[in-house]
Design a protein around this motif. Structure first.
Motif, short mmCIF file in Angstrom:
data_model
loop_
_atom_site.label_atom_id
_atom_site.label_comp_id
_atom_site.label_asym_id
_atom_site.label_seq_id
_atom_site.Cartn_x
_atom_site.Cartn_y
_atom_site.Cartn_z
N TYR A 339 0.67 -1.22 -0.12
CA TYR A 339 -0.04 -0.07 -0.02
C TYR A 339 1.17 0.99 0.02
O TYR A 339 0.48 2.58 -0.35
CB TYR A 339 -0.96 -0.32 1.14
CG TYR A 339 -2.23 1.27 1.95
CD1 TYR A 339 -2.74 1.76 0.87
CD2 TYR A 339 -1.59 1.77 2.75
CE1 TYR A 339 -3.71 2.99 1.13
CE2 TYR A 339 -2.42 2.95 3.21
CZ TYR A 339 -3.65 3.23 2.50
OH TYR A 339 -3.97 4.81 2.90
N ASN A 343 1.50 4.08 -3.14
CA ASN A 343 1.58 5.44 -2.84
C ASN A 343 2.93 5.84 -2.88
O ASN A 343 2.67 7.06 -2.00
CB ASN A 343 0.37 5.25 -1.87
CG ASN A 343 -0.90 5.50 -2.27
OD1 ASN A 343 -1.80 5.79 -2.86
ND2 ASN A 343 -1.36 4.20 -1.98
N TYR A 402 -3.57 7.45 12.01
CA TYR A 402 -3.36 8.53 12.12
C TYR A 402 -5.32 8.61 12.86
O TYR A 402 -5.85 7.45 12.96
CB TYR A 402 -3.88 9.13 11.13
CG TYR A 402 -4.69 10.26 10.55
CD1 TYR A 402 -4.49 11.09 11.37
CD2 TYR A 402 -5.98 10.43 9.93
CE1 TYR A 402 -5.18 12.63 11.23
CE2 TYR A 402 -6.23 11.78 9.70
CZ TYR A 402 -6.46 12.85 10.76
OH TYR A 402 -6.98 14.24 10.00
N GLY B 166 -11.36 16.21 7.48
CA GLY B 166 -10.50 14.37 7.95
C GLY B 166 -9.45 14.43 7.89
O GLY B 166 -8.71 13.41 7.98
N THR B 167 -8.46 15.07 7.14
CA THR B 167 -7.16 14.72 7.14
C THR B 167 -6.41 16.09 7.54
O THR B 167 -6.28 16.62 8.64
CB THR B 167 -7.21 14.79 5.04
OG1 THR B 167 -5.56 14.72 5.04
CG2 THR B 167 -7.11 15.95 5.10
N GLY B 168 -4.89 15.78 6.86
CA GLY B 168 -3.85 17.33 7.95
C GLY B 168 -3.09 16.08 8.49
O GLY B 168 -2.00 16.82 8.93
N CYS B 169 -3.07 15.12 8.89
CA CYS B 169 -2.22 14.24 10.05
C CYS B 169 -2.05 12.85 9.01
O CYS B 169 -2.58 12.20 8.14
CB CYS B 169 -1.65 14.29 10.78
SG CYS B 169 -0.02 14.29 11.98
N GLY B 170 -0.80 11.85 9.52
CA GLY B 170 -1.38 10.25 9.53
C GLY B 170 -1.07 10.38 7.81
O GLY B 170 -1.33 9.74 6.88
N TRP B 501 -9.35 17.00 -1.38
CA TRP B 501 -8.79 16.07 -1.88
C TRP B 501 -7.76 15.23 -1.55
O TRP B 501 -6.87 15.66 -1.77
CB TRP B 501 -8.28 15.70 -3.18
CG TRP B 501 -8.47 14.79 -4.54
CD1 TRP B 501 -9.06 13.26 -3.87
CD2 TRP B 501 -8.00 15.11 -5.42
NE1 TRP B 501 -7.95 13.01 -5.23
CE2 TRP B 501 -7.32 13.42 -6.39
CE3 TRP B 501 -6.52 16.15 -6.70
CZ2 TRP B 501 -6.43 13.44 -7.34
CZ3 TRP B 501 -5.90 15.79 -7.75
CH2 TRP B 501 -6.16 14.63 -8.27
N GLN B 502 -8.37 13.83 -1.01
CA GLN B 502 -6.89 12.78 0.03
C GLN B 502 -6.32 12.30 -0.91
O GLN B 502 -6.49 11.39 -1.89
CB GLN B 502 -7.53 12.25 0.71
CG GLN B 502 -7.57 12.59 1.69
CD GLN B 502 -7.98 11.97 3.21
OE1 GLN B 502 -9.44 12.11 3.82
NE2 GLN B 502 -7.07 11.06 3.56
N GLY B 504 -2.94 10.00 -2.29
CA GLY B 504 -1.78 8.55 -1.17
C GLY B 504 -1.79 8.38 -0.04
O GLY B 504 -3.26 8.25 0.16
N ALA B 505 -1.44 7.76 0.43
CA ALA B 505 -1.06 6.28 2.02
C ALA B 505 -2.26 7.56 3.29
O ALA B 505 -1.10 8.21 3.00
CB ALA B 505 -0.60 5.52 2.10
N THR B 506 -2.38 7.09 3.80
CA THR B 506 -2.54 7.25 4.97
C THR B 506 -2.19 6.69 5.97
O THR B 506 -2.88 5.16 5.48
CB THR B 506 -4.98 7.59 5.35
OG1 THR B 506 -5.36 8.41 4.58
CG2 THR B 506 -5.06 7.93 6.92
N MET B 507 -1.10 7.35 6.92
CA MET B 507 -0.62 6.12 7.62
C MET B 507 -0.94 6.45 8.60
O MET B 507 -1.71 7.42 9.76
CB MET B 507 0.41 6.12 7.36
CG MET B 507 1.11 5.79 5.68
SD MET B 507 2.67 6.74 5.21
CE MET B 507 2.85 8.10 5.31
#
Ligand SMILES: [Ca+2]
Ligand SMILES: [Ca+2]
Ligand SMILES: [Ca+2]
Ligand SMILES: [Ca+2]
Ligand SMILES: [Ca+2]
Lengths: 507, 507
Positions: A339, A343, A402, B166-170, B501-502, B504-507
């Motif tokens: 994954y 990415n 996250y 819902g984003t901004g980190c990870g 728009w997100q 890439g991977a959410t980590m």
């Protein structure tokens, strides 16, 4: 962990290093040895001689190997420690510590809501769920129509909550991302902390409410309703009809009553966010201790945040109750490697320069610090993101690190409580499962006292033992499960932290 | 388009097919020919003989080739049409139609807010921006502290709006996803519809407010403030301080006054969502007509939704004002092919079985229907998601088709109005740029009358011409730009549709 001296902490009796709780000058006595050099705050000191090639042990685990002979009292860090990649050699179920279960008759109880299907809630909310962002405003308007005056008539209902998010369309209609979203939807739809559910969609979205109800065999009824804006003919009418539907649910949901339930019905999300150098020394091991106490009662802890245990997964496979469970964990690790590579990222969980400055030497030490939240009992189950956790005891659910995305999955998996450790200080809160926050250090605890429920920093500053702090957390969990407000609940958090993990392309 | 007969519509004088506006029996007269078979509603009829191998033309464009001799009055669809892949042969600037600019002295005006930097707003909001989900509740609490009574003192301020996501980190701290998020943050921070901005972060997130301010050279001042929860020491204090900061901005922001501004200062987001078989026949061409009128005034239209123009990009490259602009568009198409492949999806924009049933025959026809929103003028610029649009005229911004993510990017790029066509019926609304919604069919318009501003379905049911409908949309845009409430504003939409728009991977 015990505070082994006024100046250091020991995480296990078998460890050959301890951690300095403040900067120590050369010549400082520590557990019967004397420091040979200055030791920075948070760094490790050898308490015995460690010959070159011998293991360095912390958390009762191997965190590395001596790359030179290390004398007692010497600073143990990157200059004399090497990391050997051991991933080729997964072992399964070779480190199973039997659980000292509390006999059923003597088990603790809490006051919970027992649902018709036998599951137990710690809160009693009415949920307004959304299938897609296009129904977000409708859901918010429905939920916000129920003011304090009206809700005062329903003292057994904790509130009407809208769960709103940014996804649900512009996505593939199959595959990992779609499946994960549907599991989250289903997990919230059936959560035992929900006394009633209204699902609101637009109508033409990819994440169809009807498909979900069909796929999971959910029946509509007085306390489970669904509607689409396009069928109802617009926003205003949808909001009006939604308010009517929720208003009809309130007296029914209000009939629920708390009753004594065994602690075995608790499922606690184990989470950390905004970690610092003390997370792995204080709050995480203390939460692990609380998890061990809960597991001894027949309860369940759900560790998550796969990227943060990366590098220590082979230690968790040794704790896997069987081969299949261990293999699942290895499968998750492989999935994440793919994954992140797809990415254009990587699974690098190695200590950053900042981590190293704080005293973390190897990836194993870092990952063990995160995994410490899960205590020491066998790993009884490994689950996909948002998949219902059916095993009891210590379990693992796949998720990003996250915070909101991870906790959303843990709650969807069935967690009815959240325990969240933080070092930098987080203002996180969640619904429908209440969240307690555990500070890793006293300085932040004192600064953010409105937000923090527990000060694990007292293990450093006040000599509180790991056992005491673990029990404090465990007992707070029982009280919060019975209805006591957590700090984040008192602050009114939890309405904007529903963040389903988005996997895959947004199209 | 004109309603070429009581039963059909023609999209360009040069077309050799027209579209049936209702199911027609064999033998029905249509533009001087007679249908040879039953023609389903929304399907195409040949108005001249089309020999095998000859082009089939709609929107003045080639949508396919006759795979057999087609007689006048015959049904033109998959059974006698073939699609030839022409992508190998991109042409650049070979189809440039000169714009008949309205002389400057005779140009239309609207009442806008002219900002110190020369840009013009259509609304005057105070924005509470968040860098990460961890400050979402804080931002919501700050914005919701300003009730109608207090705001009544500031009649020139349209509201205090929290932009929460819902984003901004990870996430990775560099690369496409991070860059896109920072562009969105910056685009909202500097948007001309914002009279004041407060940015709220947690403190330890990846998307650092300080980095953003530094990277984009944003200066703090009375109307631009920033704060982190961790610095302020917790949620409650952050909310209190945030309310103070916004309260101090209100009298200053209230000093703004509307003044006559040329229509050339309008930048309109061209968007569609919940499309149906009529989108490409009524609402999209009518919006394209409005875009042409705006461009003739020196204004700007911003088409987006890259996956939805896929398959017709070579027609847009012919409209590119220069080679570099065309190459950028081709680059976006290549990026998307890679992005979807990496995410185990595909760029398939071919007509679905449902599309085909509705009368769409080829990918070209489908993509041309979406691109029709952009009218017929030269393509003067191609931009990344959320990148400031600096060209005037017709432009393109990269984005997914997913409505909230696409519009969020268009607003970040500088759009001060949104025009949204919909067939199934959408309850979308946006802030700070107001959104008008254009129904593709009268049935839905009549059913969702609270939500729809314009009925392009009247082109079918009431014989309204394309030119008339386009002018109606253009004039409504001027009025809404001057302060007239759109339907979605009257309904109170736009507080929950901010969706960066997100990638890439959410980590
Ligand atoms: Ca963590
Ligand atoms: Ca983390
Ligand atoms: Ca986390
Ligand atoms: Ca679209
Ligand atoms: Ca769209």
């Amino acid at each position: 962990m015990t505070r082994s001296s006024a100046v250091s902490v020991r995480l296990d009796a078998s460890d050959n290093v301890v951690t300095a709780i403040r900067a120590l000058e050369a010549g400082t006595p520590v557990e019967g040895v004397v420091t040979t050099t200055m030791i920075p705050r948070g760094h490790k000191i050898a308490t015995v001689a460690i010959p070159q090639g011998a293991v360095i042990r912390k958390y009762a685990q191997v965190i590395g190997y001596a790359s030179a002979d290390i004398a007692p009292g010497e600073h143990v860090h990157t200059q004399n420690t090497e990391f050997r990649n051991t991933e080729a050699e997964y072992e399964f179920s070779t480190d199973l510590r039997p659980v000292a279960f509390v006999p059923e008759a003597g088990r603790d109880t809490f006051m919970g809501y027992r649902r018709a299907n036998g599951r137990v809630g710690t809160r009693n909310y009415i949920a307004v769920l959304t299938s897609v962002n296009c129904s977000a405003t409708a859901a918010r308007m429905i939920a916000s129509a129920f003011g304090p005056e009206e809700m005062a008539q329903y003292p057994n209902v904790d509130g009407v909550v809208a769960f709103v998010h940014g996804t649900g369309c512009g996505m593939a209609g199959s595959g990992d991302g779609f499946d994960a979203l549907q599991r989250v939807m289903w997990g919230y739809a059936r959560h035992p902390n929900h006394g009633g559910v209204l699902m609101v969609g637009l109508g033409c979205e990819m994440n169809q409410i009807d498909w979900l109800l069909e796929a999971y065999g959910i029946e509509k009824g007085p306390l489970f309703q669904a509607m689409n804006i396009q069928d109802v003919a617009g926003l205003r009418k949808t909001v009006e009809l939604g308010i009517e539907k929720v208003r009809a649910m309130l007296p029914l949901a209000n009939e629920a009553r708390r009753e004594p339930c065994p602690a075995s019905e608790l499922m606690v999300a184990l989470q950390c966010g905004g970690s610092d150098a003390w997370s792995g020394i204080t709050a995480n091991p203390a939460l692990g201790q609380a998890c061990d106490l809960l597991v001894a009662q027949g309860g369940t802890g759900v560790l998550a945040e796969t990227p943060e245990i990366y590098g220590a997964e082979h230690l968790l496979t040794r704790r896997a109750s069987d081969r299949k469970t261990g293999d699942k964990l290895v499968g998750l690790i492989r999935w994440w490697e793919d994954y992140t590579a797809r990415n254009k990222g990587s699974m690098d969980n190695n200590p950053s320069p900042g981590n190293k400055k704080g005293g973390l030497t190897t990836i194993l030490e870092k990952s063990l610090g995160a995994a410490a939240k899960g205590g020491t009992t066998p790993l009884n189950g490994v689950y996909k993101y948002g998949e219902p956790v059916t095993a009891r005891g210590f379990t693992f659910m796949d998720s990003p690190g996250y915070d909101p995305a991870s906790v959303t999955g843990q709650i969807a998996s069935g967690c009815n409580l959240v325990a969240f450790t933080t070092g930098r200080g987080s203002a996180f809160g969640s619904k429908p499962a209440p969240c307690i926050k555990i500070a890793t250090n006293s300085e932040m605890y004192n600064r953010m006292t409105d937000d923090m429920d527990v000060n694990a920093g007292a293990m450093l500053t006040e000599g509180v033992s790991l056992e005491e702090k673990g029990r404090e957390i465990y007992e707070l969990l029982l009280r919060v499960a019975s209805g006591e407000q957590s700090k984040s609940e008192a602050q009114g958090l939890g309405d904007f932290e529903f963040v389903p993990w988005q996997i895959g392309a947004t199209m």
